[in-house]
Design an enzyme around this catalytic site. Structure first.
Site, mmCIF file in Angstrom:
data_model
loop_
_atom_site.group_PDB
_atom_site.id
_atom_site.type_symbol
_atom_site.label_atom_id
_atom_site.label_comp_id
_atom_site.label_asym_id
_atom_site.label_seq_id
_atom_site.Cartn_x
_atom_site.Cartn_y
_atom_site.Cartn_z
ATOM 1 N N THR A 1 0.992 -1.516 0.093
ATOM 2 C CA THR A 1 -0.152 0.038 0.070
ATOM 3 C C THR A 1 0.900 1.492 0.566
ATOM 4 O O THR A 1 2.269 1.311 0.757
ATOM 5 C CB THR A 1 -0.786 -0.111 1.460
ATOM 6 N N GLY B 1 2.781 -2.918 8.214
ATOM 7 C CA GLY B 1 2.434 -3.456 10.106
ATOM 8 C C GLY B 1 3.337 -3.862 10.272
ATOM 9 O O GLY B 1 4.729 -4.765 9.297
ATOM 10 N N GLU C 1 -6.570 -6.199 3.828
ATOM 11 C CA GLU C 1 -6.299 -7.478 3.023
ATOM 12 C C GLU C 1 -7.509 -6.976 2.414
ATOM 13 O O GLU C 1 -8.440 -8.663 1.992
ATOM 14 C CB GLU C 1 -6.522 -8.965 3.821
#
Lengths: 692, 692
Positions: free
Chosen positions: B159, B198, B453
């Site tokens: 992303t 993350g 996701e």
């Protein structure tokens, strides 16, 4: 109200990427703003926001503080209030209605930015003082003044650990002792501990408490209000006999110190009984007091409804904030496009995105107007009751009807806001999940309003009960919300085709006629179901409970929507505005009403109002068409609904439209963003054996 | 699976007030539990929970820690993992499927109690290593091992700030420099910064990054994966050329350090290109690699679907936890009753309460089974692909179909869990608003699964696209989820009356036939709408977008429900259980399916399947009747769905049923409950002028 209201006091918005859409709107957003909210109310709000913005005690919190820090800050902010000169001295000369409206506007402005602060003041001053007015007498006015001046920190202690909605089962006792002329307060066990009481956990010095009044002869005279000292105002130490504690962390609103308290043979003076409707003589005889029933009624309405009106005003602002965030983000965020290598499209252009968020924009507009209308009606009735020149019976009817409107509207509005926040969170994707988007705090702070001041599911039943009484008896609707029931026989014959012949689908009348049919149908069905159950020997309690799902529950929500839509139409008719404004107002009405009807669609089919696909198709295609029409105006409607950036406080929805620049500054400046974690040594795994 | 599974490893539940309802259930809750989850999986979970419960590093957090503290704790917990011996050595000898299932069970158990920990491990080990397997070659296996052994802290950087769903518009570049045989990584501007990654914010030492591969001649060969070192594993200091930061606080999951990174002429070795499908020679020529297409396909499925399968498993547990909390609370909380002075009734006895929460109980049961079935199918396909003896075309079809199932089921399950949490929060009233109820944390931690996701709204379109392809071409459904489409002509003629003649309303077949009609109807309608748009010259991109609302979107959700219900039926048919268990399983099926059909009710009427009120009335009355039937079993069903108290971690839903005693202990022991606030002096207003 005309289109030429002076709006120069509303600050202009900065130029930026949102102007691409702003330029497409054909109306002046400031003129729309003064339709959603009255000029004088808006002026108050802007003043409050400006004062808060300029005071460092109210500066934006970058990260979530501990519960204790939040309580500290919130208590400090409460104390700052008198120094901010928010309330002009002249206010004392104004009418009750004008004064209340002024305070309500202040509360709305505070709530938009600091919900904990607003709730803390509402609990500690508003609700406490309303309760004193409703239940107390002259001898309690000193508490009223002291609460107003914050010499006392107050709270309202009704709920017990095991009883919230069913106040009749409250078990705290107040037993009169004629020897000392005192009440002895006792909590029988922890289940009867007063619980969830806002302001009680760390700060309250006095609690307005509901307890069962026992006279020395052992007779229980039912629930009464008592003023019970909790802590020494000089030291904030609890008095002996009072075990008071803080309930700990909640999902949100952690600026409020919710507490619990148990009393153990704790004595208070006889005079601390709020004795408007009943008193105990020094010798210990219980006496009912009946005087000025109109005033008592009005005061009761004020006492129990003020909180709910406040919640509606706050929730409709929350709804607006969520919608504004979703719209601005959708206008700025691009993703995918018709050509693989071509430019991407702002997501507001997608039909699915419009359908997800525009109904909430429309709901915010319609419900904002509806709440303002309801507030006016409500304040008008209280003023009327204070004059006490009305017939008691008429006033009783008015109070019942307004209670029904409030009991159905509070659930409708708080649920709509809840759903708007969640849809906005998802519609803003990952960036909506940032704390700095504000959507998480909105959600967590809004959440309790679904429960407090009447659990939505329980409260809604009071509205349906009122409606069923109208249905099964003579219609008594002095406010006019249920007058259409007089034509029930005819209305029940309505069908889509027939309504269409009388009122074109484009008209507001069409919508209201659909609602009138739905309300009559649901009333008829619910009423019949209860009657059938009763015939077969079902207990009335069970019969009523079994008529909620697919019956009374839908009825209550539909009634609230009908109230909102019909009062929006009234306001619309009273306005003198140009055709561009008129057009956008009609758009909002249509989108909100088509969306609501769509959610009741099964009822229209099951009830035989609609027989072929054409009704659903007409409603849905109208909803989608009108969403597409709103698209070019949506950013300007959002501007009209939005508080200033400071109060909206969302990094993804600033009015300058600099989405990524604002995110960049947020990321770059968040505390320790680029620092190595102080705990870095704890998580290193020695690389000795590594093959790398 | 039979009813005589050994369930002695499941701890008994303590006696207490919940036994009043437990005694009324006619089945053994442990036997139901091993139907919801396989014995071997449950054994793993109980082992994990026991280990966590005995390790102080995993002890319950009384109050919300700061983001930084949460990250610290979570990183420590990750490092503790290898020392807990959760994974036995023998696992290496097991098949891929068995090994994966083992790891999935561990993940589920971790997620129930520590969602941040589970996500941190999934990102840092699972997804990273899946990506290496899917895109890397032999030379990258050392990273695979190092990630597994936690010598590297890894993350997956796809992303970008302005691109999430549309990965094709990613703008990070990797330009090959033949002189040094390195790739030069660059981030053109902040909008192209890798974002939301993350593990990246504070800890990652290496990032698997998607970037556009440019050869020296300036040609863009499209997106490729690169392994990019971020921080020195010995010091956790970022390397020069890498500007990496932490994004700051989120709504939940603050144990994860989500970060952003910008690269500035940052050089990495040529070998760090994940070169399974394309490579660059040392001299700088780009070469496509085509080998073992079956394996590549399977690996791709593994890589992109594993995360979604994991989210479904986690979400169905979240759904179960919410339902368990609501049921236990409803069985213990009494409020109101038929007689004013008589005993109060547990709120679970109210029809409205049953209707609000039992569908989520049923959903948890049905969807738990469906996810288990889906997982088996999924793992079976990957094992098949690894053997690579299958026809490439068949495997392509299987992978497409399973992708459609996953793309529709992830939205369905995550949305259902979202709604269950909210309904439970409201159904538990004020006490549900306590942090200690767990419902707030459930909500805030579950929320991002609606977005990550694959955003639910975007992902769902992939399922409807697949279905539309089946509709408009030859049905290719090797997994069998869409085989019914072959009878489309007949199915489209179905009506309620006709289905009823063939299958009684009590049968599972009735439900599935309703769904088959609905799916065909929605496919037909959606497909026609697109075709009509195309005929009038609408761009295919717009035509597809305009077919989502009331079309493709409903279709995708209905397909996921159909998959779940039909696979629940399959599992049910395979079971050998006693009639009491069989009865409760049928109840769950019926409640969930009637509730789902009710939500699609408009479609059945608009599509002409139902013509009179009888269909809706039958479905709704069945739903209410079955909810009433479930009432006496609901507590035991909840026991079968519930994790142990330690993992459920809700003060209002412990299995001992001591609601008020547990609340009392919570309130009495919360930090500083009875202490005077340390800031008390700040909020006292001197009483000098007081009249009191």
């Amino acid at each position: 109200m005309s289109q030429n209201t002076d709006t120069s006091f509303i600050p202009d918005l900065p130029k930026g990427p949102l102007c691409a859409y702003r330029r497409r709107a054909k109306f002046d957003w400031k003129q729309l703003k003064v339709i959603f909210e009255r000029e004088q109310d808006l002026r108050i709000k802007y003043k409050v926001w400006k004062i808060l913005e300029n005071d460092p005690l109210f500066s934006k919190q970058e990260t979530t503080m501990s519960s204790d820090e939040q309580k500290h800050l919130c208590a400090m902010q409460v104390n700052r209030m008198p120094h901010l000169d928010l309330i002009p001295k002249e206010i004392e000369q104004k009418s009750f209605g004008e004064k209340t409206k002024y305070l309500m506007s202040i509360n709305e402005a505070l709530h938009t930015y600091c919900p904990s602060l607003s709730v803390k003041i509402a609990l500690g001053v508003g609700l406490f003082n309303n309760a004193i007015r409703a239940m107390g007498t002259e001898r309690h006015m000193k508490y009223y003044d002291a609460a107003w001046n914050r010499e006392l920190i107050t709270c309202l202690a009704i709920t017990e650990l095991s009883h919230g909605s069913n106040t009749k089962s409250i078990r705290t006792t107040a037993t009169y002792d004629p020897k000392t002329q005192e009440f002895i307060i006792n909590t029988p066990d922890f289940e009867a501990a007063k619980c969830w009481i806002g302001n009680l956990g760390k700060t309250a010095t006095i609690a307005m408490t509901f307890a069962n009044l026992y006279t020395a002869d052992g007779e229980n005279h039912g629930l009464h209000g008592f003023l019970i000292p909790i802590r020494d105002p000089k030291t904030l130490q609890a008095y002996p006999g009072v075990l008071v504690g803080d309930m700990g962390e909640k999902i949100g609103l952690n600026g409020i110190d919710n507490g619990f308290v148990m009393f153990s043979n704790y004595r208070i003076p006889r005079e601390n009984l709020l004795n408007r409707t009943g008193d105990v003589t020094p010798e210990g005889a219980y006496e009912s007091v009946f005087s000025e029933p109109g005033k008592v009624l009005g005061a009761a309405l004020e006492s129990f409804s003020a909180g709910r009106i406040g919640i509606m005003q706050e929730s409709v602002n929350t709804l607006a904030s969520a919608a504004v965030i979703a719209v601005r983000y959708a206008a700025l965020r691009t993703q995918f496009g018709p050509e693989k290598k071509g430019p991407e499209v702002p997501i507001i252009e997608y039909q699915l995105q419009q359908w997800r968020i525009f109904p909430y924009v429309a709901a915010a507009g319609v419900l904002k107007v509806a709440v303002a209308e309801l507030t006016d009606i409500y304040l008008g009735i209280i003023e009327k009751s204070q004059k006490d020149s009305n017939g008691f019976e008429l006033l009783t009817q008015i109070v019942s009807e307004i209670h029904a409107v409030i009991s159905s509207s509070k659930p409708l509005i708080t649920w709509t806001a809840r759903d708007a926040i969640q849809e906005a969170r998802e519609a803003c994707g990952g960036h909506g999940y940032l704390k700095a988007s504000k959507l998480g705090d909105l959600r967590n702070d809004h959440d309790p309003s679904l429960t407090y001041e009447g659990d939505n599911n329980v409260l809604g039943q009071q509205a349906s009960n009122w409606l069923l009484r109208q249905w099964n008896g003579t219609v008594e609707s002095p406010v006019g919300t249920a007058n259409f029931l007089k034509n029930r026989a005819d209305i029940l014959q309505h069908t889509y085709e027939r309504v269409l012949r009388e009122s074109p689908i484009e008209s507001m009348d069409f919508v209201l006629k659909c609602y009138e049919w739905m309300l009559c149908y649901l009333l008829n069905k619910t009423s019949n179901r209860v009657a059938e159950d009763r015939k077969t020997g079902v207990h009335p309690f069970d019969a009523r409970n079994n008529s909620q799902v697919y019956g009374a529950r839908d009825l209550s929500l539909a009634y609230a929507e009908y109230f909102a839509l019909s009062h929006f139409r009234e306001r619309f008719r009273r306005l003198t505005v140009n055709s561009e404004l008129s057009q956008v107002l009609e758009l909002l009405f249509t989108i909100y009403s088509m969306w609501c009807i769509d959610r009741h669609m099964t009822t229209f089919y099951v009830g035989g109002f609609a027989k072929s696909a054409s009704f659903a198709e007409a409603i849905r295609s109208r909803l989608l068409t009108k969403c597409a029409e709103l698209k070019d105006s949506a950013v300007s409607v959002a501007d009209a609904l939005a508080p200033p950036d400071f109060a909206l406080n969302s990094v993804i929805a600033k009015s300058d439209g600099l989405l990524y620049e604002n995110l960049q500054r947020e990321f770059m400046t968040n505390k320790g963003a680029f620092e190595r974690a102080s705990w870095w040594k704890d998580i290193i795994i020695p690389q000795a054996k590594s093959k790398l």
